[in-house]
Scaffold this motif. Structure first.
Motif, PDB file in Angstrom:
ATOM      1  N   ALA A  68       0.836  -1.197   0.000  1.00  8.18           N
ATOM      2  CA  ALA A  68       0.000   0.000   0.000  1.00  8.18           C
ATOM      3  C   ALA A  68       0.870   1.246   0.000  1.00  8.18           C
ATOM      4  O   ALA A  68       2.084   1.198   0.175  1.00  8.18           O
ATOM      5  N   HIS A  69       0.225   2.391  -0.211  1.00  7.69           N
ATOM      6  CA  HIS A  69       0.906   3.670  -0.143  1.00  7.69           C
ATOM      7  C   HIS A  69       1.097   4.066   1.321  1.00  7.69           C
ATOM      8  O   HIS A  69       0.571   3.444   2.230  1.00  7.69           O
TER       9      HIS A  69
ATOM     10  N   SER B 241      -2.428   7.573   5.413  1.00  8.32           N
ATOM     11  CA  SER B 241      -3.385   6.991   6.346  1.00  8.32           C
ATOM     12  C   SER B 241      -4.296   8.101   6.841  1.00  8.32           C
ATOM     13  O   SER B 241      -3.899   9.271   6.892  1.00  8.32           O
ATOM     14  N   PRO B 242      -5.534   7.774   7.232  1.00  9.37           N
ATOM     15  CA  PRO B 242      -6.453   8.804   7.715  1.00  9.37           C
ATOM     16  C   PRO B 242      -6.003   9.326   9.076  1.00  9.37           C
ATOM     17  O   PRO B 242      -5.309   8.639   9.829  1.00  9.37           O
TER      18      PRO B 242
ATOM     19  N   VAL C 204      -6.965   8.806  -3.955  1.00  2.00           N
ATOM     20  CA  VAL C 204      -6.592   7.932  -2.851  1.00  2.00           C
ATOM     21  C   VAL C 204      -7.838   7.277  -2.266  1.00  2.00           C
ATOM     22  O   VAL C 204      -8.874   7.930  -2.100  1.00  2.00           O
TER      23      VAL C 204
ATOM     24  N   TYR D  19      -9.220   4.049   0.703  1.00  2.00           N
ATOM     25  CA  TYR D  19      -8.895   3.174   1.822  1.00  2.00           C
ATOM     26  C   TYR D  19      -9.780   1.928   1.755  1.00  2.00           C
ATOM     27  O   TYR D  19     -11.004   2.042   1.678  1.00  2.00           O
TER      28      TYR D  19
ATOM     29  N   ARG E  64      -6.209   0.181   5.005  1.00  2.00           N
ATOM     30  CA  ARG E  64      -5.055   0.217   4.110  1.00  2.00           C
ATOM     31  C   ARG E  64      -5.381   1.048   2.883  1.00  2.00           C
ATOM     32  O   ARG E  64      -6.511   1.032   2.396  1.00  2.00           O
ATOM     33  N   ASP E  65      -4.377   1.759   2.404  1.00  2.00           N
ATOM     34  CA  ASP E  65      -4.627   2.739   1.354  1.00  2.00           C
ATOM     35  C   ASP E  65      -4.096   2.298   0.005  1.00  2.00           C
ATOM     36  O   ASP E  65      -3.298   1.374  -0.108  1.00  2.00           O
TER      37      ASP E  65
ATOM     38  N   ALA F  38      -5.571  -0.692  -3.276  1.00  2.00           N
ATOM     39  CA  ALA F  38      -5.381  -0.852  -1.835  1.00  2.00           C
ATOM     40  C   ALA F  38      -5.373  -2.334  -1.484  1.00  2.00           C
ATOM     41  O   ALA F  38      -6.166  -3.108  -2.018  1.00  2.00           O
TER      42      ALA F  38
ATOM     43  N   ASP G 204     -13.171   6.971   0.284  1.00  6.53           N
ATOM     44  CA  ASP G 204     -12.325   8.008  -0.310  1.00  6.53           C
ATOM     45  C   ASP G 204     -11.449   8.604   0.787  1.00  6.53           C
ATOM     46  O   ASP G 204     -11.519   8.206   1.961  1.00  6.53           O
ATOM     47  N   GLN G 205     -10.638   9.590   0.430  1.00  6.24           N
ATOM     48  CA  GLN G 205      -9.683  10.138   1.401  1.00  6.24           C
ATOM     49  C   GLN G 205     -10.364  10.883   2.540  1.00  6.24           C
ATOM     50  O   GLN G 205      -9.737  11.147   3.583  1.00  6.24           O
TER      51      GLN G 205
END
Length: 664
Positions: free
Chosen positions: A29-30, A33-34, A160, A162, A175-176, A198, A211-212
């Motif tokens: 993953a990238h 994170s939130p 982006v 999740y 996880r993103d 993701a 979404d982000q």
């Protein structure tokens, strides 16, 4: 496994394993994170979908289950974790359809939701359902709280995202990745799947794709079959789906193990909601079972003209002498258009008292020949399914995996279903079902009584598809081939219980007096011989091969090969064979052999000949005067060593002189 419904039903595996095959591991993953407050909200609105473990295990094992070998969480958890669900507010929860349907036909209880604190919430009503889009919306009897997720029905590609879910059954993780693209659904592009990068693990199915900003844009459903992308259903499809309705509109293929073609169709139905989970499950199963039955019926009707024993592809079997195969076979259709025998013994496990379990398989079916131990009474063996299954379990093939160990199952107890079924050949099967609650599966057994035990067809399947297996296996009994063989002592017991006998043996009388004479009388033939031809004792092995014969406008099973061996180790034998005149479309091998029979040429000329370390003699038994007989019979005698030709001829005469052909 077996005829099968390809598609949704193929997603079903045993209990919690279902989700393991639904979603696979994806690449890294990238790093995004939130923020903590958003993560807390997501966690509060996301739940595990769980089903209860069995409380009372009906199985008996070789030793106590070493549950201490399991990870602490797994061995102490009263539930299996099968997927993920999330809240949209107003007592509306969403998960993947296939996750909730793990519980349909479940042997331990319906699915429920569990929060991060371990509190379990029962499902109240099913509100929306789509089989083809693989989602379900439902309410709970008790509300976990008022935290829910907002939605975004117009997410931007390459943004982006999740993936949130109950990864590997160990709790909800976030996880993103990126929302990479859309792709049309496979059948006719009625909607587009979202594809995203993701990471998602077994257990993520049914979780939200966010979404982000933490808004739901899709429902995580499955992994791409050929690339490292996961699939999600857009949340707009869930929101726009009709309220208070369950909809099934999915292409299915139905298969039967003996056919090399499928029956394709659409499982199309709907019913009103809301319903309790039990009512929803019962209604869905009723519709699915009816559809399966219709598909099977259509498949058999579509091919009726070519199904064995009809059609040109059946000619070879109809004109061959039975094989004396005591191991069961299925008669299958191959790509060349011919019907042939499939199934052979791959393994044999000895039992006490000369018993054994021989096993193999064809398609989704285990095939077995279970020889009854001499030290088990026939009344117990044929009358007690627990005793029969306990013998099968002695093979050690059935076990329960506990950590690294495989613990053998030694008894399944009494079956929950004990019925009978009569196939089109008028053979009477015993049908048993045993539950396997630890895998949410069932063992389905079709056991055909034979002279020395049982010829068995068996499947192990998810409980949801037991009905599918039952209708498949009933259809397969018409393509099930097995002959009858055993010692004279076994034949005496078998023939004495009329409830066990197939139609082909109902009129068969075997008359013997140990040390004196043997007589065989059926609807077709009658013959006898004295002990001077062959010693007559309880260990003589009598085998009756049954063939498929056309009588006017129908086909029947009749004896086509009768063989009596001195015993299990001595090759000395006597036999009567039935031969059918070849049809014009059969190859020259059939016609050449028939010519030898007509003209009583070697080896049917009544002249003894050496065959390795034994001597054999055979002849055609005189048939009624007819220039073109439809059938002929031959008598055979074989014995070890070298003997005078005149002595061999005298032995053969003892058979032929007492032979009588009855009118057909």
């Amino acid at each position: 496994m077996t005829a099968r419904m390809v598609g949704f039903v193929r997603k079903l595996s045993l209990a919690w394993c279902l989700v393991v095959i639904s979603v696979g591991l994806i690449g890294p993953a990238h790093a995004a994170s939130p923020d903590p407050s958003l993560a807390a909200k997501i966690n509060a609105a996301t739940f595990e979908v769980v089903i209860p473990k069995e409380v009372n295990d009906p199985l008996i094992y070789e030793k106590p289950l070493p549950l201490d070998l399991l990870p602490y969480q797994e061995r102490t958890d009263k539930y299996f974790s099968v997927g993920t669900a999330f809240s949209l507010g107003n007592n509306r929860y969403v998960t993947a359809g296939h996750v909730l349907m793990v519980g349909i036909g479940d042997l331990t209880g319906p699915p429920a939701l569990r929060d991060a604190n371990g509190h379990v919430y029962a499902i109240d009503k099913i509100l929306k359902f789509s089989l083809q889009q693989d989602f379900v919306m439902f309410s709970l009897k008790e509300q976990p709280g008022n935290v829910s997720l907002d939605t975004n029905i117009k997410p931007a590609v390459n943004s982006v995202v999740y993936a949130v879910g109950n990864a590997l059954g160990t709790g909800v993780v976030i996880r993103d990745g990126l929302y990479t693209s859309d792709t049309p659904e496979e059948e006719n592009g009625r909607w587009k799947w979202m594809r995203f990068s993701a990471a998602a693990s077994p257990g993520n199915s049914g979780g939200p794709l966010l979404d982000q900003d933490g808004k739901v844009i899709g429902v995580v459903l499955m992994k791409s079959a050929n690339e490292n992308l996961n699939y999600a259903l857009p949340i707009s499809e869930v929101l726009n789906a009709p309220d208070k309705l369950a909809v099934m509109d999915k292409r299915m293929s139905y298969q039967l193990d003996v056919l090399d073609y499928d029956q394709n169709g659409n499982f199309k139905a709907q019913f009103p909601l809301p319903k309790s989970y039990d009512d929803f499950s019962a209604t869905y199963l009723k519709l699915q079972n009816a559809y399966n039955e219709q598909q099977l019926k259509a498949l058999l009707q579509q091919q009726a003209g070519d199904l064995f024993p009809h059609g040109a592809g059946s000619r070879q079997i109809l004109h061959d002498t039975p094989e004396l195969s005591l191991f069961p076979e299925l008669i299958v259709h191959n790509r060349s258009g011919q019907w042939g025998y499939a199934g052979r013994e791959l393994n044999r496990v000895p039992l006490s008292g000369n018993g054994y379990v021989a096993s193999g398989y064809v398609g989704h079916n285990f095939l077995m020949h279970l020889r009854r131990p001499d030290d088990m009474k026939a009344s117990v063996f044929y009358g007690d399914p627990k005793a029969m299954m306990d013998l099968v379990l002695k093979t050690g093939y059935w076990y329960r995996q506990v950590g690294p160990e495989k613990i053998k199952i030694t008894s399944m107890g009494k079956p929950t279903t004990d019925t009978t079924y009569t196939d089109s050949w008028q053979r009477h099967w015993k049908v048993f079902i045993w539950p396997q609650p630890h895998i949410n599966g069932e063992v389905v057994v079709f056991a055909l009584p034979v002279t020395d035990g049982y010829a068995i067809m068996m499947r192990i399947n998810p409980s949801m598809v037991t009905h599918d297996s039952l209708i498949d296996m009933k259809a397969l009994t018409d393509f099930f081939n097995v002959d009858y063989g055993g010692t004279l002592a076994q034949w005496k017991e078998f023939l004495s219980d009329k409830s066990l006998l197939p139609e082909v043996l109902k009129d068969t009388h075997i008359d013997f007096d140990y040390g004196k004479r043997f007589g065989y009388d059926s609807s077709s033939i009658n013959f006898s011989y004295p002990a001077s031809l062959q010693t007559i004792g309880p260990d003589n092995l009598l085998s009756v091969g049954v063939g498929y014969y056309q009588k006017n406008d129908k086909f029947v099973l009749e004896a086509g090969y009768v063989q009596i061996r001195l015993n299990n180790t001595d090759p000395d034998r006597i036999s009567i064979r039935r031969h059918v005149a070849p049809s014009a479309d059969l190859d020259d091998n059939y016609k050449q052999n028939w010519g030898k029979l007509l003209h009583k040429q070697h080896p049917y000329d009544g002249v003894a000949y050496n065959d390795g370390d034994e001597m054999d003699i055979a002849s055609v038994i005189d048939a009624p005067a007819n220039d073109a007989p439809a059938e002929l019979y031959t008598a055979f005698y074989g014995t070890q060593g070298t003997h005078k030709p005149e002595d061999m001829k005298a032995k053969l005469d003892l058979i032929t002189q007492q032979f009588k052909l009855k009118s057909h």
